[in-house]
Design an enzyme around this catalytic site. Structure first.
Site, PDB file in Angstrom:
ATOM      1  CG  ASN A   1      -6.406  -7.171   8.781  1.00 16.86           C
ATOM      2  OD1 ASN A   1      -6.596  -7.607   7.669  1.00 16.86           O
ATOM      3  ND2 ASN A   1      -5.534  -6.708   9.130  1.00 16.86           N
TER       4      ASN A   1
ATOM      5  CB  CYS B   1      -3.106  -6.341   4.338  1.00 18.45           C
ATOM      6  SG  CYS B   1      -3.095  -7.515   5.943  1.00 18.45           S
TER       7      CYS B   1
ATOM      8  CG  HIS C   1      -5.724  -3.568   4.858  1.00 16.85           C
ATOM      9  ND1 HIS C   1      -6.641  -4.636   4.701  1.00 16.85           N
ATOM     10  CD2 HIS C   1      -5.009  -3.778   5.768  1.00 16.85           C
ATOM     11  CE1 HIS C   1      -6.408  -5.595   5.539  1.00 16.85           C
ATOM     12  NE2 HIS C   1      -5.353  -5.042   6.189  1.00 16.85           N
TER      13      HIS C   1
HETATM   14  N1  COA Z   1      -7.737  -7.413  25.342  1.00 17.37           N
HETATM   15  C1  COA Z   1      -7.438  -6.805  26.329  1.00 17.37           C
HETATM   16  N2  COA Z   1      -5.963  -6.250  26.436  1.00 17.37           N
HETATM   17  C2  COA Z   1      -5.168  -6.364  25.483  1.00 17.37           C
HETATM   18  C3  COA Z   1      -5.334  -6.828  24.461  1.00 17.37           C
HETATM   19  C4  COA Z   1      -6.759  -7.734  24.223  1.00 17.37           C
HETATM   20  N3  COA Z   1      -7.143  -8.144  23.120  1.00 17.37           N
HETATM   21  N4  COA Z   1      -4.144  -6.961  23.554  1.00 17.37           N
HETATM   22  C5  COA Z   1      -3.416  -6.447  24.298  1.00 17.37           C
HETATM   23  N5  COA Z   1      -3.851  -6.012  25.494  1.00 17.37           N
HETATM   24  C6  COA Z   1      -3.162  -5.280  26.494  1.00 17.37           C
HETATM   25  C7  COA Z   1      -1.680  -5.503  26.318  1.00 17.37           C
HETATM   26  O1  COA Z   1      -1.381  -6.358  27.036  1.00 17.37           O
HETATM   27  C8  COA Z   1      -1.186  -4.271  27.154  1.00 17.37           C
HETATM   28  O2  COA Z   1      -1.130  -4.294  28.560  1.00 17.37           O
HETATM   29  P1  COA Z   1      -0.064  -3.910  29.444  1.00 17.37           P
HETATM   30  O3  COA Z   1      -0.047  -2.281  29.090  1.00 17.37           O
HETATM   31  O4  COA Z   1      -0.472  -4.290  30.714  1.00 17.37           O
HETATM   32  O5  COA Z   1       1.109  -4.397  28.968  1.00 17.37           O
HETATM   33  C9  COA Z   1      -2.218  -3.086  26.724  1.00 17.37           C
HETATM   34  O6  COA Z   1      -3.471  -3.858  26.374  1.00 17.37           O
HETATM   35  C10 COA Z   1      -2.155  -2.154  25.712  1.00 17.37           C
HETATM   36  O7  COA Z   1      -1.398  -2.947  24.618  1.00 17.37           O
HETATM   37  P2  COA Z   1      -0.808  -2.225  23.440  1.00 17.37           P
HETATM   38  O8  COA Z   1      -0.308  -3.360  22.295  1.00 17.37           O
HETATM   39  O9  COA Z   1      -0.166  -1.032  23.733  1.00 17.37           O
HETATM   40  O10 COA Z   1      -2.250  -1.752  22.720  1.00 17.37           O
HETATM   41  P3  COA Z   1      -2.498  -0.867  21.455  1.00 17.37           P
HETATM   42  O11 COA Z   1      -3.208   0.382  21.986  1.00 17.37           O
HETATM   43  O12 COA Z   1      -1.367  -0.530  20.429  1.00 17.37           O
HETATM   44  O13 COA Z   1      -3.445  -1.580  20.684  1.00 17.37           O
HETATM   45  C11 COA Z   1      -3.609  -2.934  18.596  1.00 17.37           C
HETATM   46  C12 COA Z   1      -3.200  -2.903  20.067  1.00 17.37           C
HETATM   47  C13 COA Z   1      -3.293  -4.164  18.133  1.00 17.37           C
HETATM   48  C14 COA Z   1      -4.888  -2.831  18.718  1.00 17.37           C
HETATM   49  C15 COA Z   1      -2.911  -1.698  17.948  1.00 17.37           C
HETATM   50  O14 COA Z   1      -1.559  -1.715  18.246  1.00 17.37           O
HETATM   51  C16 COA Z   1      -3.152  -1.991  16.327  1.00 17.37           C
HETATM   52  O15 COA Z   1      -4.177  -1.752  15.844  1.00 17.37           O
HETATM   53  N6  COA Z   1      -1.857  -1.937  15.450  1.00 17.37           N
HETATM   54  C17 COA Z   1      -2.289  -2.170  14.068  1.00 17.37           C
HETATM   55  C18 COA Z   1      -2.283  -3.387  13.929  1.00 17.37           C
HETATM   56  C19 COA Z   1      -2.730  -3.858  12.442  1.00 17.37           C
HETATM   57  O16 COA Z   1      -3.602  -3.250  11.920  1.00 17.37           O
HETATM   58  N7  COA Z   1      -2.050  -4.925  11.907  1.00 17.37           N
HETATM   59  C20 COA Z   1      -2.496  -5.305  10.656  1.00 17.37           C
HETATM   60  C21 COA Z   1      -2.065  -4.555   9.562  1.00 17.37           C
HETATM   61  S1  COA Z   1      -2.173  -5.178   8.051  1.00 17.37           S
END
Ligand code: COA
EC number: 2.3.1.180
Length: 336
Positions: free
Chosen positions: A290, A118, A260
């Site tokens: 993304n 990215c 980004h």
């Molecule tokens: N829909 C519904 N629930 C989901 C889900 C989805 N698409 N994806 C994950 N969950 C659930 C998980 O299973 C978890 O459930 P649990 O509490 O029962 O285990 C809960 O939602 C919370 O998951 P978590 O991973 O803690 O969510 P989060 O608040 O960290 O959000 C992201 C997840 C991916 C949106 C966030 O971490 C993020 O944006 N990170 C950066 C990723 C990124 O930008 N990557 C590319 C960089 S270049």
């Protein structure tokens, strides 16, 4: 980078391309257990574009984006000296840039791929600027393009909701140093955390019989979302501040923040940490998700087309992602 440059660098033109097929969050919820509400509130993404059908590759999107950038300024492709394709999803592991060179008719250009996920477009811009500033090349086409839909595990709801396919391009050209647009850059890598975001290569379990030679294949995107989130929000503001400081500039000098497009919450948190008002954030990720190396040039091209960016505006462009690699470029925009 110190400003001991002989040649200035100007961004002459931009172009972009997205696939026609879009998948919104409600449609996504038919593929994995998720909802528009969950995706929208966690990421700001509403829909994404996907490159479907066989025989379609990252090169097709990159070619369209490049031709648009060339057509905008009626530039003959034979004038391009160098093509840099920033991508992590080439259709040929030896590189896709040469296919683009051939297809657009850039007969005088050398072409190569650059892999920095990215951050690829930021690294591509910096690399292009070096070639221009030291006088090696005059006109460079930098493309950021990715089709991560080909590398997603479509049963993994924590990653498949995030990514989309796109390409964006910019044509850079040498200019008098008084007209220089690329004011400074600041780049970083911390490979210690590479496992937080990767498309790992794995050996097949059974080695080749007589040589103990292991062959394998690349797997799907694997990501620790929480760690990547924390990394982006903590490191990107520091990189931006370092870059501004070495130019004796402050956040008050910034007209536009072009990050980004990973996640709306990351964009807002970075702006908040820097005390930059939200109306200075350039954002289009609700429409595309993304798009990896394409996200910055796609958002830039849209902002230019919308007439958002005025002559002499200061743009802070920052990329971050797998590597982990991140970095900033400060651009003084010169009207196209
Ligand atoms: N829909 C519904 N629930 C989901 C889900 C989805 N698409 N994806 C994950 N969950 C659930 C998980 O299973 C978890 O459930 P649990 O509490 O029962 O285990 C809960 O939602 C919370 O998951 P978590 O991973 O803690 O969510 P989060 O608040 O960290 O959000 C992201 C997840 C991916 C949106 C966030 O971490 C993020 O944006 N990170 C950066 C990723 C990124 O930008 N990557 C590319 C960089 S270049």
């Amino acid at each position: 980078m110190k400003s001991s440059t002989t040649q200035g660098v100007k961004i002459l033109s931009t172009g972009s391309a997205v696939p026609h097929i879009s998948l919104n969050n409600d449609q996504m919820s038919e593929i994995v257990q998720t909802s528009d509400e969950w995706i929208s509130t966690r990421t700001g993404i509403k829909e994404r574009r996907l490159l479907t059908g066989s025989q379609q590759s990252v090169a097709d999107l990159a070619i369209v984006a490049s031709k648009k950038a060339l057509d905008k300024i009626s530039m003959d492709p034979s004038q391009i000296d160098l093509i840099i394709l920033a991508t992590s999803s080439p259709n040929d592991l030896f590189g896709s840039a040469s296919q683009i060179q051939h297809s657009i008719g850039a007969i005088n250009a050398v072409a190569f791929d650059l892999t920095a996920a990215c951050s690829g477009f930021v690294l591509g811009l910096v690399t292009a600027s070096q070639f221009i500033q030291n006088g090696s090349y005059c006109s460079v086409l930098v493309i950021g393009a990715d089709v991560l839909s080909k590398w997603i595990d479509w049963s993994d709801r924590s990653t498949c909701i995030l990514f989309g396919d796109a390409a964006g391009a910019a044509i850079l050209q040498s200019c008098p140093s008084t007209e220089n647009s690329i004011l400074n850059f600041q780049l970083n890598t911390d490979g210690h955390y590479s496992h937080h975001l990767s498309i790992p290569y794995q050996d097949d379990k059974k080695p080749h019989s007589f040589l103990n030679l292991h062959q394998g294949s690349f797997k799907y995107i694997s990501m620790n979302g929480k760690e990547v989130y924390k990394f982006a929000v903590s490191q990107v503001p520091l990189s931006i501040l370092k870059c501004l400081n070495s130019l004796n500039m402050s956040v008050n000098d910034i007209n536009w923040l072009l990050l980004h497009q990973a996640n709306e919450r990351i964009l807002n948190a970075v702006a908040e940490k820097l005390s930059i008002s939200r109306d200075k954030i350039i954002a289009n990720l609700s429409k595309y998700g993304n798009t990896s190396a394409a996200s910055i040039p796609l958002a830039l091209d849209e902002a230019v087309q919308e007439g958002k960016i005025a002559n002499n505006d200061v743009l802070v462009v920052a990329g971050f992602g797998a590597g982990l690699t991140w970095g900033t470029i400060i651009v003084r925009w010169k009207e196209l």
